[in-house]
Design an enzyme around this catalytic site. Sequence first.
Site, PDB file in Angstrom:
ATOM      1  N   VAL A  86       6.713  70.543  83.899  1.00 23.74           N
ATOM      2  CA  VAL A  86       5.572  70.892  82.902  1.00 23.74           C
ATOM      3  C   VAL A  86       6.016  70.469  81.693  1.00 23.74           C
ATOM      4  CG1 VAL A  86       3.937  72.461  81.946  1.00 23.74           C
ATOM      5  CG2 VAL A  86       4.819  72.752  84.458  1.00 23.74           C
ATOM      6  N   ASP A 138      13.923  51.615  85.973  1.00 23.47           N
ATOM      7  CA  ASP A 138      12.500  51.925  86.049  1.00 23.47           C
ATOM      8  C   ASP A 138      11.932  51.197  84.584  1.00 23.47           C
ATOM      9  OD1 ASP A 138      10.299  54.830  86.746  1.00 23.47           O
ATOM     10  OD2 ASP A 138      10.104  52.529  87.162  1.00 23.47           O
TER      11      ASP A 138
END
Lengths: 375, 379, 342
Positions: free
Chosen positions: A28, A137
Amino acid sequence: MDAVEKANAERQKRWIKDQKVGEGTYAVVYRGHEASTGKKIAIKKIKVGQFKDGLDMSAIREVKYLRELHHQNIIALFDVFSSKTNLNLVLEFLDADLELIIKDRSIVFLPADIKSWLAMTLRGLEFCHRNWVLHRDLKPNNLLIASDGQLKIADFGLARDFADPGYKMTCQVITRWYRPPELLFGSRYYSTAVDIWSVGCIFAELMLRIPYLPGESDVDQLRTTFRALGTPTEEDWPGHTKLPHYVAVGQFPKPPLRDLFTAATADALNLLSKCLIYEPRKRISARDALNHPYFFALPNPTNPAKLPKSASQLAPRPLEEVDGNVDPSGSAAAPGTKAAGTAARLKRKASVSEAETRAVARRLDFTLSSSQRSP
Amino acid sequence: MSKSGWLRGTTVRKGLGSSQNTRASTPQVQSTSTTIFGGGVKDATGKVSEYSSMEDQCPVCKSDRYLNPKLRLLVSACYHKMCESCIDRLFTLGPAPCPICGKTLRKLAFMPQTFEDLFVEKEVAVRRRLAKEFNKRREDFTDLRAYNDYLEQVEDIMFNLINDIDVAKTEDRIKQYRIENAALIEANIQKDESYAAQLREQEETERSTRAERARELEKEEDEERRAREAVERELLNNLEHSSTDALKLVAKSRAELAKREQARKASAGAAQSRAGVLRSRAVMSAIPDEPHVPLQDNWYAYEDKFVLKDDYFDPLSEAVKKDREGIMRAGGYRVEEAWERAIRCAVAGLDVPPSSELSAVQSVVPHVDLAGDVVMASA
Amino acid sequence: MAVDDNRRVPLYEGSTQYRNWRFSPDKLQETRSSLNAAAVAGIRKAFEADSAVPRTRQPGSSANVSFLTPEEENLLVKLYIGKISQLCGLFKFSEEVEATAITYLKRFYLKNTVMDWHPKNVMLTALFLATKTTNHPISLEFYASHIPKTTPSDVLDLEFLVAQSLGFEFSVWHAHRALWGLWLDIQTLPDISITTLSQVQEIALQQIRASRLTDAELIYTPSQIALACLSLASSDLAKQWAESKGSLSVLAIVENIQQLIAGEGTDPEVEAVREVDKRLRLCKNPEKVPGSKAYLAKKAEEEATALARRSKKADDVKKAMEAGDPFGDELGMREGALDDDD
């Protein structure tokens, strides 16, 4: 145990959460500030104890590398503290990424802008490689932009150290559109060249304003790549037919880059082609790329402070600069995260009129954007 | 003399170096005759473009461009073509009959061809002639019907003339018309001329305003630059002579400059066009685009402590050396990178003395400052 | 580089290893002593709480309990370092994994005491964690099933604790890699015979393993340790190389390391360790033993505090909503801006 916990509690007091800004499957994200200075930060709370194998590998990687890498073009990790079952990363707050800026057709790119972004990306990447870390990535989504225009590489969830000789690595890394052919062919032994291929794709995307090699599956990705750059021969790339997942996807001739990148300079195309060389050993390194004539030729790279920004970055600015207020227009994407879901991005409530009155804003007619083919 | 180039027009003789050729396959026009032939249809700028093609052939002597590259065909008053040499041969000694239709022609009655189709050439000439006199406008008629009737009349006359039908009768009609409408014809001629003059004037004013604006801009930028220099000079002066805190002086002069910029920007703000938005970038030129510096950090990676060899005797990388299928190489594994890492580890921190701290270790957090340098600041 | 040398920061000095896990020998001693003392005090209290109901231990006040000394703690840790090596042999883990796990174990016990957490469990967790952080992960199932008397939860329960104690600083620079670098770089010196070098390297590698049983990595840099191990195999070669690098001052440091390895780099005597282990069973912290009264009491206390904090937060939120707090984000409010366990 108590001593450790106590120390953590102390650290925790330093950082105050203001508002949740996003949620993914394993983390979160909150916007917050440092208690003593009011400096804007992001807190990424990683839930622990969810996975059957314990601490999630992505979380481990992120913490491991961000702890060690300190560079202007890599997202900064200010602190790490933990509570009972949570790991909290205190990151610098970054509210926009390159993908947003590329997709925002009302923003016009000058060749100097592209040069500037590319240089910052390469600097951050070169530093990773200097520290023997492969990012694995790279894509516009993971290149975040700070309010002062600096570009920061983020999301080290797939990063790892260089492999020792003879050790295998996974080939299932890098988002498909930015994945080099050696990985698509299943190679388990590779090097920093995989990141450079991604940078090449990002460079092309900055010029085209759409993804350069969008494949719909791994095989389709190969085909798309070969169509754009020609099928490699044994001479181009010795041994590639022996790679584990090698398949023949068709013979395509090599079209000149100039045909697609009509407005690019010769230097730009030269650098681009060097980033997209098939044989990984021949591909240019990050450091050599930074010394390529493209960067030294005019125009000079745009000063980061002058780089174009997306509307969401512009609108809330006056408020934050004045007194670090909470931003009522709703803040932007999860900073510094690649929290698994794209649900982590909230809706933008940028006020368009504010953006237009700023002399810096580049709100132009749509009629202009189609004829602007930079660089 | 009327300056209406279209109606009257001066023939601008196309020189050999002219680039006015707009027709396909038009090579340079070269004349073999000593006579200068004028005439021809002029375009809007008053220039004549001459038509020629590779298939041209003189109907009289049958020579073509293949045999005679300098072949130039001209058109007679009776709209027949022939080459310059034939014209010279036939008409130099005076008027003679046209070899094709027999009509008596003078040498000077020949003109360069403008249109591919001679018929068109003729029609254009007829229309040009009639337009001078048949110049009534819509306003001159009470209703649309009458205007259309007039136009039909004109077309009728033109048709006859072009196709050589009842030429004499038609000429009479024209004469008749001219007498009846003399006043109106004259008036309309005047109106046309004044209109053309107006257009020209407009163009002039536009051009001059544009030039003036450019000049103003230049002046403005110049002024600004001078003002900035003046402020800088003043600042330097102050720094040299005054005793006020240097920082304060610098800040003050910066503030002044900023204020000046603001004022200028505010006044210029309204008239921002598309080009203006790009220009606002230049206005931000207070922040320069620095030349590229490859690496901007201040990390030291022990580069001077070792030299990497191409090859080492290294049992740990046997697997890479063997690599029978070449798949490690194809995948791009670079054992040099692993070697460099190891050697760097071997030289890193070689001279670092052990810690001598007795008190709690301060957690020193590296922090990147605005210049991109890493600074070890305590947490 | 065009950068002024004074401003440059060496790469190693930016690492967490250099910044946070570097101590002087005195400091190490002091740390362990104070940890030990604090642990003893805490455990004494726990014993008091526990003594009301006799359990498996002998009833009595804590005065009879003989606690471990810091040196004895260290002895035990040393034993389990050896066990890590054995396990790595069993699983055929790479040297990187082994070295990393050992480092984790050592660092853990600079923040904790063996009387709270027995090394035999911590060791398993540290090793498992090391496989993950070095990119050689294996499944928990596989791991636990190959270790006798171990369930997956035995390993996992401590994982967060270990990571926390490490400060989540997982990256470690190892001496064996520096030794490899030495091996390579020495080949640039003139007149090096590969056969001699190979022999020397063998010995040096063994010394590296010995050094892992000492505090060397907590005091010195990996390059220094590697050079010291090389020096133990061939002091001439080490000197030659150091000279070529213009680092003669390092040789003094190397001396100290050599002594340290010689003195401390051996496996502990089995008998001595057995003694310590026996006594440990008696002075273990009851709070950490699931099921004991003290443990349950501690748990209850923690629950109460957490509950109190949670209800307070709920009250705050309610108050804010009633007051129409303009700073409340709609999303946050709706989905519960509260952290459930902060």
